[in-house]
Design a protein around this motif. Structure first.
Motif, mmCIF file in Angstrom:
data_model
loop_
_atom_site.group_PDB
_atom_site.id
_atom_site.type_symbol
_atom_site.label_atom_id
_atom_site.label_comp_id
_atom_site.label_asym_id
_atom_site.label_seq_id
_atom_site.Cartn_x
_atom_site.Cartn_y
_atom_site.Cartn_z
ATOM 1 N N PRO A 449 11.740 10.365 -1.921
ATOM 2 C CA PRO A 449 10.455 10.831 -2.446
ATOM 3 C C PRO A 449 9.293 9.995 -1.910
ATOM 4 C CG PRO A 449 12.039 10.562 -4.199
ATOM 5 C CD PRO A 449 12.640 9.938 -2.987
ATOM 6 N N ILE A 450 8.256 10.649 -1.498
ATOM 7 C CA ILE A 450 7.025 9.984 -1.092
ATOM 8 C C ILE A 450 5.849 10.743 -1.693
ATOM 9 C CG2 ILE A 450 8.002 9.125 1.072
ATOM 10 C CD1 ILE A 450 6.489 11.308 2.532
ATOM 11 N N ARG A 451 4.695 10.131 -1.655
ATOM 12 C CA ARG A 451 3.484 10.759 -2.159
ATOM 13 C C ARG A 451 2.345 10.539 -1.184
ATOM 14 N NH1 ARG A 451 3.526 8.294 -8.308
ATOM 15 N NH2 ARG A 451 5.395 9.374 -9.027
ATOM 16 N N ARG A 452 1.362 11.417 -1.298
ATOM 17 C CA ARG A 452 0.150 11.209 -0.518
ATOM 18 C C ARG A 452 -0.800 10.351 -1.364
ATOM 19 N NH1 ARG A 452 -2.092 13.777 3.985
ATOM 20 N NH2 ARG A 452 -4.277 13.256 4.230
ATOM 21 N N TRP A 453 -0.721 9.037 -1.137
ATOM 22 C CA TRP A 453 -1.526 8.115 -1.926
ATOM 23 C C TRP A 453 -2.943 7.960 -1.384
ATOM 24 C CZ3 TRP A 453 0.888 6.819 -6.183
ATOM 25 C CH2 TRP A 453 2.264 6.616 -6.196
ATOM 26 N N GLY A 454 -3.089 8.023 -0.070
ATOM 27 C CA GLY A 454 -4.294 7.524 0.598
ATOM 28 C C GLY A 454 -3.983 6.131 1.119
ATOM 29 N N VAL A 455 -4.597 5.762 2.224
ATOM 30 C CA VAL A 455 -4.187 4.556 2.950
ATOM 31 C C VAL A 455 -4.317 3.283 2.129
ATOM 32 C CG1 VAL A 455 -6.447 4.264 4.049
ATOM 33 C CG2 VAL A 455 -4.396 3.316 5.141
ATOM 34 N N TYR A 456 -5.369 3.167 1.330
ATOM 35 C CA TYR A 456 -5.571 1.922 0.588
ATOM 36 C C TYR A 456 -4.611 1.813 -0.589
ATOM 37 C CZ TYR A 456 -9.704 1.494 3.483
ATOM 38 O OH TYR A 456 -10.545 1.393 4.554
ATOM 39 N N ALA A 457 -4.367 2.906 -1.296
ATOM 40 C CA ALA A 457 -3.452 2.883 -2.427
ATOM 41 C C ALA A 457 -2.012 2.705 -1.969
ATOM 42 C CB ALA A 457 -3.584 4.153 -3.249
ATOM 43 N N ALA A 458 -1.650 3.274 -0.819
ATOM 44 C CA ALA A 458 -0.277 3.153 -0.313
ATOM 45 C C ALA A 458 0.034 1.709 0.057
ATOM 46 C CB ALA A 458 -0.068 4.065 0.888
ATOM 47 N N GLY A 459 -0.961 1.008 0.593
ATOM 48 C CA GLY A 459 -0.822 -0.412 0.841
ATOM 49 C C GLY A 459 0.016 -0.776 2.058
ATOM 50 N N ARG A 460 0.449 -2.068 2.088
ATOM 51 C CA ARG A 460 1.147 -2.624 3.248
ATOM 52 C C ARG A 460 2.511 -3.207 2.889
ATOM 53 N NH1 ARG A 460 -1.392 -7.154 5.814
ATOM 54 N NH2 ARG A 460 0.160 -6.697 7.403
ATOM 55 N N GLU A 461 2.917 -3.107 1.649
ATOM 56 C CA GLU A 461 4.196 -3.701 1.276
ATOM 57 C C GLU A 461 5.364 -2.805 1.679
ATOM 58 O OE1 GLU A 461 4.516 -4.846 -2.762
ATOM 59 O OE2 GLU A 461 2.931 -6.363 -2.648
ATOM 60 N N LEU A 462 6.338 -3.413 2.297
ATOM 61 C CA LEU A 462 7.573 -2.715 2.643
ATOM 62 C C LEU A 462 8.681 -3.300 1.781
ATOM 63 C CD1 LEU A 462 9.303 -0.826 4.329
ATOM 64 C CD2 LEU A 462 9.327 -2.523 6.157
ATOM 65 N N ASP A 463 9.149 -2.529 0.818
ATOM 66 C CA ASP A 463 10.144 -2.984 -0.147
ATOM 67 C C ASP A 463 9.701 -4.275 -0.833
ATOM 68 O OD1 ASP A 463 11.773 -0.812 0.355
ATOM 69 O OD2 ASP A 463 12.964 -1.853 1.873
ATOM 70 N N GLY A 464 8.439 -4.293 -1.264
ATOM 71 C CA GLY A 464 7.926 -5.405 -2.038
ATOM 72 C C GLY A 464 7.504 -6.620 -1.242
ATOM 73 N N GLN A 465 7.492 -6.527 0.077
ATOM 74 C CA GLN A 465 7.131 -7.675 0.908
ATOM 75 C C GLN A 465 6.095 -7.271 1.947
ATOM 76 O OE1 GLN A 465 10.490 -9.722 2.610
ATOM 77 N NE2 GLN A 465 9.255 -10.896 4.057
ATOM 78 N N VAL A 466 5.129 -8.161 2.183
ATOM 79 C CA VAL A 466 4.159 -7.977 3.262
ATOM 80 C C VAL A 466 4.711 -8.662 4.507
ATOM 81 C CG1 VAL A 466 1.830 -8.504 4.076
ATOM 82 C CG2 VAL A 466 2.196 -7.834 1.695
ATOM 83 N N TRP A 467 4.798 -7.914 5.585
ATOM 84 C CA TRP A 467 5.319 -8.443 6.846
ATOM 85 C C TRP A 467 4.140 -8.671 7.790
ATOM 86 C CZ3 TRP A 467 10.646 -9.228 7.475
ATOM 87 C CH2 TRP A 467 11.422 -8.746 6.424
ATOM 88 N N ASP A 468 3.746 -9.935 7.952
ATOM 89 C CA ASP A 468 2.584 -10.289 8.764
ATOM 90 C C ASP A 468 2.977 -11.104 9.994
ATOM 91 O OD1 ASP A 468 0.283 -9.111 7.814
ATOM 92 O OD2 ASP A 468 -0.082 -10.615 6.290
ATOM 93 N N GLY A 469 4.091 -10.759 10.606
ATOM 94 C CA GLY A 469 4.602 -11.547 11.719
ATOM 95 C C GLY A 469 3.741 -11.457 12.960
#
Length: 476
Positions: A449-469
């Motif tokens: 399941p996914i939703r159309r959140w909008g870019v800011y609401a969807a965010g950058r976390e992938l499974d609860g983690q921000v990957w900034d490598g």
């Protein structure tokens, strides 16, 4: 400054482009260029004039590329080191950009070693051709001499006909990879291009991508999946018995070690990938000869090279450096992101997870930029057929609405179908409306399941983690 999370600044000495692959279909730069062409400031408007057009299918590029000479020297005046995305509003290797102009761009990079330049292209063939051409390198050197400012330390020797450091150590080269077809097409060209750092941008990610051909796993299995005893370990047939014995004796249970310790040591030491075919030192000491073989990690920075077809011996002793690891890996950095904006195509969450897992296995830094307009939904609601409405409890319905409103979702639920006992079942799309399958946007069966959140609401976390490598080292 820029809102792009993986860079500090954009530098656009050229503007304008045209579409070459599906990743271009909803290019953000087209709309941005159209808006800037109407800017009241004449210099801004002139920079983007003629680059876009209105067609029956909507806004598009014209194919015109504007070269803006006065922007070339802008980085020379940036005193503070920064990461610079080159030509975010064009493609540096576009056919309409003369090689001499590209040489000027590289000359500015050479004169500003304090900055790191990120060059991303979909024109992989031209990039490979130019940067493997000694005449182009000399052209860059000529323009570096002409643009030289005594206040800026060059990364080249003015007395030489060639750079002392080529490829430029502060220039990262990348290709866009939106699906497997374009990974298979563009990445080999990137690997054939001299670069201090090579990266890929899987944004927008429009399909599953397997990068293991260019980013092989460091270890045969993750440390978490390694058995406690060598008795439960299975070696590939190509590893000689003497190599197996040496590894198992060093990492034996008698020494308080195990296969998991061996695998963790590979990652801690930055070893080349297990089984990768490499040219490495044959033995130790000063200036050992090079030999080609398949790498097997032993301990610390020591390994074995399994030789193919050598009648005199089965393997050689070797040691490794980070340069050996990079040659085995090929890719130094991966960016992943979903598409945003009107009509954005959804990214299957598992596509992003698969790339993440490949990066972790290969010790390649990952930068997860964004989910885009679509992002994972926190729970699943199933219905038995397209014409059946909500089947959850009143409490579940209230929770779904509250969660949706809190995050600003434009749809409460979306989903796909799945097969069970020969029957097709659907996941609910939107509460109070007829369910809808995400097959419309080209996603495969098994979609979560996914939703159309909008870019800011969807965010950058992938499974609860921000990957900034970010990449740490350059190729030798």
């Amino acid at each position: 400054m820029t809102k792009i999370s993986w860079t500090d600044e954009t530098w656009n000495p050229a503007t304008g482009c045209d579409r070459v692959s599906p990743g271009c279909d909803r290019c953000y730069a087209i709309t941005s260029a159209r808006i800037r062409a109407g800017n009241p400031h004449p210099k801004v408007a002139e920079a983007y004039a003629g680059t876009t057009q209105r067609t029956e299918a909507g806004l598009d590029w014209t194919g015109t590329v504007n070269l803006i000479e006065e922007r070339l020297e802008i980085p020379l005046h940036w005193r503070k080191p920064r990461r610079v995305f080159v030509n975010s509003m064009s493609d540096l290797f576009h056919a309409q950009v003369p090689s001499e102009f590209i040489a000027k761009v590289f000359a500015v990079m050479a004169l500003t070693p304090r900055h790191t330049y990120q060059v991303l292209t979909k024109r992989h063939a031209r990039m490979r051709s130019l940067l493997n051409n000694e005449a182009f390198e000399r052209q860059v050197l000529v323009w570096a001499h002409r643009l030289k400012d005594d206040a800026h330390e060059p990364s080249w020797n003015p007395g030489e006909r060639r750079f002392t450091t080529w490829p430029l150590p502060n220039c990262w080269l990348g290709v866009s990879v939106e699906n497997q077809r374009w990974a298979d097409t563009r990445i080999p060209a990137l690997l054939d291009t001299p670069a201090s750092v090579r990266f890929i941008s899987a944004e927008p990610l429009l399909g599953p991508v397997d990068l293991t051909a260019w980013m092989p796993p460091i270890s045969p299995v993750p440390a978490s999946g390694a058995p406690e005893s060598w008795a439960d370990w299975t070696w590939p047939g190509w590893v000689p018995a003497d190599v197996r014995t040496a590894v198992e004796n060093f990492w034996s249970e008698d020494q308080g070690r195990s296969p998991a310790h061996w695998i963790r040591n590979m990652h801690e030491q930055g070893a080349p990938a297990f089984g990768a075919t490499l040219s490495m030192d044959d033995g130790f000491g000063q200036n050992p000869p090079q030999i080609v073989g398949r790498y097997v990690h032993a301990w610390n920075n020591i390994g074995r090279l399994v030789l193919d077809g050598d009648e005199d011996r089965e393997f050689a002793y070797t040691s490794f450096s980070r340069a050996d690891r990079s040659r085995a890996r090929g890719i130094d950095w991966v960016i992943v992101g979903g598409e945003s904006g009107p009509g954005a195509r959804a990214m299957h969450p598992q596509w992003a997870r698969n790339v993440r897992d490949q990066c972790v296995a290969a010790d390649v830094p990952l930068h997860f930029k964004q989910w885009g307009s679509w992002g994972p939904a926190p729970f699943i609601v199933r219905v038995c057929a397209p014409d059946v409405g909500w089947q959850g409890t009143a409490e579940e319905l209230a929770a779904a609405k509250a969660d949706s409103e809190a995050r600003g979702a434009t749809h409460v639920h979306t989903g796909n179908w799945y097969e069970e006992d020969g029957e097709r079942h659907y996941w609910l799309h939107e509460i109070g409306h007829k369910p809808w399958s995400l097959e419309r946007v080209g996603l495969p069966a098994g979609m979560e399941p996914i939703r159309r959140w909008g870019v800011y609401a969807a965010g950058r976390e992938l499974d609860g983690q921000v990957w900034d490598g970010f990449p740490e080292v350059a190729h030798a």
